[in-house]
Design a protein around this motif. Sequence first.
Motif, PDB file in Angstrom:
ATOM      1  N   LEU A  82       3.766  -4.169  -7.109  1.00 54.23           N
ATOM      2  CA  LEU A  82       2.275  -4.288  -7.810  1.00 54.23           C
ATOM      3  C   LEU A  82       1.694  -4.139  -8.687  1.00 54.23           C
ATOM      4  N   PRO A  83       0.580  -4.660 -10.049  1.00 51.11           N
ATOM      5  CA  PRO A  83       0.407  -3.666 -10.759  1.00 51.11           C
ATOM      6  C   PRO A  83      -0.289  -2.324 -10.809  1.00 51.11           C
ATOM      7  N   GLY A  84       0.605  -1.590 -11.507  1.00 53.85           N
ATOM      8  CA  GLY A  84      -0.049  -0.115 -11.678  1.00 53.85           C
ATOM      9  C   GLY A  84       1.269   0.912 -10.354  1.00 53.85           C
ATOM     10  N   TRP A  85       1.812   0.082  -9.229  1.00 47.22           N
ATOM     11  CA  TRP A  85       2.421   0.399  -8.296  1.00 47.22           C
ATOM     12  C   TRP A  85       3.831   1.735  -9.059  1.00 47.22           C
ATOM     13  N   PRO A  86       3.405   3.304  -8.851  1.00 48.36           N
ATOM     14  CA  PRO A  86       2.519   4.223  -7.698  1.00 48.36           C
ATOM     15  C   PRO A  86       1.713   4.713  -8.325  1.00 48.36           C
ATOM     16  N   GLU A  87       1.025   4.112  -9.169  1.00 53.74           N
ATOM     17  CA  GLU A  87       0.137   5.601  -9.775  1.00 53.74           C
ATOM     18  C   GLU A  87      -1.154   4.896  -9.879  1.00 53.74           C
ATOM     19  N   HIS A  88      -1.627   3.128  -8.707  1.00 50.92           N
ATOM     20  CA  HIS A  88      -2.447   2.574  -8.382  1.00 50.92           C
ATOM     21  C   HIS A  88      -3.237   2.807  -6.911  1.00 50.92           C
ATOM     22  N   LYS A  89      -3.981   2.781  -6.407  1.00 53.20           N
ATOM     23  CA  LYS A  89      -4.433   2.895  -4.759  1.00 53.20           C
ATOM     24  C   LYS A  89      -4.235   1.475  -4.727  1.00 53.20           C
ATOM     25  N   TYR A  90      -3.941   1.382  -3.152  1.00 53.38           N
ATOM     26  CA  TYR A  90      -4.122  -0.077  -2.529  1.00 53.38           C
ATOM     27  C   TYR A  90      -4.143   0.299  -1.231  1.00 53.38           C
ATOM     28  N   ARG A  91      -4.822   0.026  -0.274  1.00 53.81           N
ATOM     29  CA  ARG A  91      -5.116  -0.228   0.972  1.00 53.81           C
ATOM     30  C   ARG A  91      -4.758  -1.958   1.838  1.00 53.81           C
ATOM     31  N   LEU A  92      -3.988  -1.623   2.767  1.00 55.04           N
ATOM     32  CA  LEU A  92      -4.666  -2.866   4.186  1.00 55.04           C
ATOM     33  C   LEU A  92      -4.770  -2.635   5.629  1.00 55.04           C
ATOM     34  N   LYS A  93      -4.572  -3.670   5.963  1.00 57.62           N
ATOM     35  CA  LYS A  93      -4.829  -3.649   7.830  1.00 57.62           C
ATOM     36  C   LYS A  93      -3.432  -4.081   8.123  1.00 57.62           C
ATOM     37  N   CYS A  94      -2.709  -2.990   9.296  1.00 57.69           N
ATOM     38  CA  CYS A  94      -1.639  -3.310   9.669  1.00 57.69           C
ATOM     39  C   CYS A  94      -2.048  -3.020  11.805  1.00 57.69           C
ATOM     40  N   LEU A  95      -1.849  -4.245  11.799  1.00 59.78           N
ATOM     41  CA  LEU A  95      -1.668  -5.119  13.394  1.00 59.78           C
ATOM     42  C   LEU A  95      -1.300  -3.525  14.177  1.00 59.78           C
ATOM     43  N   ILE A  96      -2.086  -3.045  15.205  1.00 59.13           N
ATOM     44  CA  ILE A  96      -1.557  -1.713  15.751  1.00 59.13           C
ATOM     45  C   ILE A  96       0.035  -1.904  16.351  1.00 59.13           C
ATOM     46  N   ASN A  97       0.245  -2.900  17.198  1.00 58.70           N
ATOM     47  CA  ASN A  97       0.615  -3.451  17.772  1.00 58.70           C
ATOM     48  C   ASN A  97       1.905  -3.846  16.841  1.00 58.70           C
ATOM     49  N   ASN A  98       2.365  -4.092  15.804  1.00 60.50           N
ATOM     50  CA  ASN A  98       3.436  -4.144  14.610  1.00 60.50           C
ATOM     51  C   ASN A  98       3.783  -2.553  14.117  1.00 60.50           C
ATOM     52  N   ARG A  99       4.436  -2.231  15.341  1.00 65.31           N
ATOM     53  CA  ARG A  99       5.266  -0.845  14.530  1.00 65.31           C
ATOM     54  C   ARG A  99       5.748  -0.686  13.867  1.00 65.31           C
ATOM     55  N   ASP A 100       7.194  -1.597  13.486  1.00 67.43           N
ATOM     56  CA  ASP A 100       8.117  -1.577  11.761  1.00 67.43           C
ATOM     57  C   ASP A 100       7.115  -1.864  10.849  1.00 67.43           C
ATOM     58  N   ALA A 101       5.753  -2.827  10.784  1.00 72.44           N
ATOM     59  CA  ALA A 101       5.315  -2.557   9.967  1.00 72.44           C
ATOM     60  C   ALA A 101       4.752  -1.014   9.174  1.00 72.44           C
ATOM     61  N   LYS A 102       4.033  -0.842  10.492  1.00 79.53           N
ATOM     62  CA  LYS A 102       3.233   0.578   9.809  1.00 79.53           C
ATOM     63  C   LYS A 102       4.618   1.863   9.279  1.00 79.53           C
ATOM     64  N   ALA A 103       5.940   1.769  10.371  1.00 83.70           N
ATOM     65  CA  ALA A 103       6.575   2.614   9.943  1.00 83.70           C
ATOM     66  C   ALA A 103       7.178   2.211   8.220  1.00 83.70           C
ATOM     67  N   PHE A 104       7.032   1.346   7.737  1.00 79.17           N
ATOM     68  CA  PHE A 104       7.573   0.943   6.577  1.00 79.17           C
ATOM     69  C   PHE A 104       6.540   1.240   5.615  1.00 79.17           C
TER      70      PHE A 104
END
Length: 134
Positions: A82-104
């Motif tokens: 990602l451009p500027g990673w990790p000095e840049h702010k990013y956001r996303l939405k993660c489904l609560i049922n998608n526990r593996d993705a949230k842990a990642f």
Amino acid sequence: MQLADIYLSVRRQTFTWVDPGKFHREDFAAHTNGEVVSVCEGADGKIAGFISVWAADDFIHMLYILPEFQGKGAGTALLQSLPGWPEHKYRLKCLINNRDAKAFYLAHGFQVTGRGASPEGDYEELSFTPAPAK
């Protein structure tokens, strides 16, 4: 297109609480329209997965990795692309049922900053805020 196939198959495998008939191959083109899409290849040249970003809002819309590449660094490589990673702010939405993705995402420095609901289920908004410069 390989990315559409990855999107379809991983959604059907991961979102087991959603009727798989609601997912279609043509969703990929519609859902990534106007987004920047990057891919990650395995050592054999096979596409391992992709990330799509709505750049105007620094919003990570999708990060999908084929099951055989999960846990092997493909998702991390895509975040690092990602451009500027990790000095840049990013956001996303993660489904609560998608526990593996949230842990990642939590393991990569994201924090829960909000909640909401979607047709696929309730989600949490996760935000990555860079550490202050020392």
